[in-house]
Motif scaffolding. Structure first.
Motif, PDB file in Angstrom:
ATOM      1  N   GLY A 139       0.572  -1.640  -0.187  1.00 26.04           N
ATOM      2  CA  GLY A 139      -0.071   0.273   0.505  1.00 26.04           C
ATOM      3  C   GLY A 139       1.443   1.019  -0.247  1.00 26.04           C
ATOM      4  O   GLY A 139       0.150   2.207  -0.882  1.00 26.04           O
ATOM      5  N   LEU A 140       1.788   0.986   0.800  1.00 25.53           N
ATOM      6  CA  LEU A 140       2.909   2.237   0.922  1.00 25.53           C
ATOM      7  C   LEU A 140       3.456   2.705  -0.724  1.00 25.53           C
ATOM      8  O   LEU A 140       3.916   4.073  -1.014  1.00 25.53           O
ATOM      9  N   ALA A 141       3.757   1.230  -0.869  1.00 27.86           N
ATOM     10  CA  ALA A 141       4.932   1.822  -2.263  1.00 27.86           C
ATOM     11  C   ALA A 141       3.189   2.296  -3.390  1.00 27.86           C
ATOM     12  O   ALA A 141       4.332   3.073  -4.075  1.00 27.86           O
ATOM     13  N   ALA A 142       2.445   1.754  -3.723  1.00 28.55           N
ATOM     14  CA  ALA A 142       1.293   2.155  -4.631  1.00 28.55           C
ATOM     15  C   ALA A 142       1.335   3.316  -4.547  1.00 28.55           C
ATOM     16  O   ALA A 142       1.169   4.539  -5.281  1.00 28.55           O
ATOM     17  N   SER A 143       0.796   4.176  -3.295  1.00 29.23           N
ATOM     18  CA  SER A 143       1.138   5.028  -3.115  1.00 29.23           C
ATOM     19  C   SER A 143       1.788   6.462  -3.253  1.00 29.23           C
ATOM     20  O   SER A 143       1.855   7.287  -4.188  1.00 29.23           O
ATOM     21  N   PHE A 172       4.156   9.680 -10.147  1.00 33.05           N
ATOM     22  CA  PHE A 172       3.131   9.875 -11.041  1.00 33.05           C
ATOM     23  C   PHE A 172       2.610  11.014 -11.183  1.00 33.05           C
ATOM     24  O   PHE A 172       1.102  11.415 -12.372  1.00 33.05           O
ATOM     25  N   ASP A 173       1.885  11.634 -10.092  1.00 30.94           N
ATOM     26  CA  ASP A 173       0.953  12.209  -9.518  1.00 30.94           C
ATOM     27  C   ASP A 173      -0.203  12.483 -10.479  1.00 30.94           C
ATOM     28  O   ASP A 173      -1.085  12.714  -9.999  1.00 30.94           O
ATOM     29  N   VAL A 174      -0.627  10.518  -9.999  1.00 34.80           N
ATOM     30  CA  VAL A 174      -2.368  10.357 -10.142  1.00 34.80           C
ATOM     31  C   VAL A 174      -3.007  10.190  -8.604  1.00 34.80           C
ATOM     32  O   VAL A 174      -1.795   9.186  -7.487  1.00 34.80           O
ATOM     33  N   ASP A 204     -10.954  12.062 -11.356  1.00 34.80           N
ATOM     34  CA  ASP A 204     -11.452  11.878 -12.178  1.00 34.80           C
ATOM     35  C   ASP A 204     -10.565  10.716 -12.377  1.00 34.80           C
ATOM     36  O   ASP A 204     -10.579   9.684 -12.143  1.00 34.80           O
ATOM     37  N   ALA A 205     -11.060   9.580 -14.377  1.00 38.47           N
ATOM     38  CA  ALA A 205     -11.117   8.219 -14.338  1.00 38.47           C
ATOM     39  C   ALA A 205      -9.663   7.929 -14.090  1.00 38.47           C
ATOM     40  O   ALA A 205      -9.710   6.786 -14.006  1.00 38.47           O
ATOM     41  N   VAL A 211      -6.555   3.079 -11.743  1.00 40.04           N
ATOM     42  CA  VAL A 211      -5.444   2.797 -10.743  1.00 40.04           C
ATOM     43  C   VAL A 211      -5.629   2.746  -9.143  1.00 40.04           C
ATOM     44  O   VAL A 211      -4.676   1.693  -8.810  1.00 40.04           O
ATOM     45  N   THR A 212      -6.632   3.033  -8.794  1.00 37.45           N
ATOM     46  CA  THR A 212      -6.781   2.654  -7.046  1.00 37.45           C
ATOM     47  C   THR A 212      -7.449   1.746  -8.031  1.00 37.45           C
ATOM     48  O   THR A 212      -7.120   0.868  -6.516  1.00 37.45           O
ATOM     49  N   ALA A 213      -8.615   1.116  -8.299  1.00 41.26           N
ATOM     50  CA  ALA A 213      -9.675   0.378  -8.609  1.00 41.26           C
ATOM     51  C   ALA A 213      -7.784  -1.253  -8.790  1.00 41.26           C
ATOM     52  O   ALA A 213      -7.943  -2.487  -7.780  1.00 41.26           O
ATOM     53  N   LEU A 214      -6.974  -0.715  -9.566  1.00 35.30           N
ATOM     54  CA  LEU A 214      -6.378  -1.749  -9.996  1.00 35.30           C
ATOM     55  C   LEU A 214      -5.014  -2.180  -8.602  1.00 35.30           C
ATOM     56  O   LEU A 214      -4.770  -2.593  -8.246  1.00 35.30           O
ATOM     57  N   VAL A 215      -4.976  -0.958  -7.432  1.00 42.41           N
ATOM     58  CA  VAL A 215      -3.990  -1.299  -6.728  1.00 42.41           C
ATOM     59  C   VAL A 215      -5.236  -2.206  -5.658  1.00 42.41           C
ATOM     60  O   VAL A 215      -4.321  -2.840  -4.831  1.00 42.41           O
TER      61      VAL A 215
END
Length: 194
Positions: free
Chosen positions: A76-80, A87-89, A156-157, A162-166
């Protein structure tokens, strides 16, 4: 007279060679049919009472579960860090837990997801006959729900995808690690003594 080396088959009393009725040339006799069953996982198969019951080695199970919790927290930390910082997403969802530190919020969320899954899996081992099957379905359904929730907000989409992928990655990691731990920590008890 019969000559087994002769290509035409056995000789008939008239001297004409030909196939023997009821036996197909070049075919092996049919194998005997013995019912077989596919080997089931040791912890999915019901244990006969004469051989003892399957029990969970709790110390080893919770050691593996603790490592799973740590790995999911780091995931979770790495994804954030990767998506929010590099990537500023912006990831959606658990950043509301700790608004000033989205990385910490995702780490806590990953750890909590893994911890709850470990508790549920231990409970399933005690009460259902095929714990891995039910656990796999539960983790898959919860992961789909969490991934779908990313698309219900006003973000935004790109952030939603990206959240769903995480969530999918965290769900797969939790399922794979905990079922692997379970496969190594179920032991057969000695059974009742007579």
């Amino acid at each position: 007279m019969t000559d087994p080396r002769r290509p035409g088959g056995p000789t008939t009393p008239t001297g004409v060679t030909g196939p023997t009725p009821g036996i197909s040339q070049g075919a092996a006799p049919p194998p005997s049919v013995v019912p077989t069953s596919e080997p089931a996982d040791a912890w999915d198969a019901p244990a006969p009472s004469s051989r003892g019951l399957l029990e969970l080695d709790r110390r080893r199970y919770w050691s593996g579960a603790a490592v799973t919790v740590v790995v999911c927290a780091v995931l979770g930390l790495a994804a954030s860090v990767v998506f929010d910082s590099a990537f500023d997403v912006g990831l959606l969802g658990p950043s509301r837990l700790v608004p000033d530190a989205p990385g910490l919020a995702w780490a806590l969320t990953g750890a909590l997801f893994a911890l709850l899954a470990a508790v549920v899996l231990q409970l399933l081992v005690r009460v259902v006959p095929r714990p891995r099957m039910f656990f796999g379905w539960l983790v898959a359904l919860v992961t789909v729900i969490l991934a779908a929730l990313a698309f219900t907000g006003t973000g935004d989409a790109a952030s939603a995808v990206v959240t769903a992928l995480v969530w999918v990655v965290v769900g797969v990691a939790v399922s794979a690690m905990l079922t692997g731990v379970l496969g190594r920590t179920l032991v057969r008890s000695a059974g009742p003594t007579r």
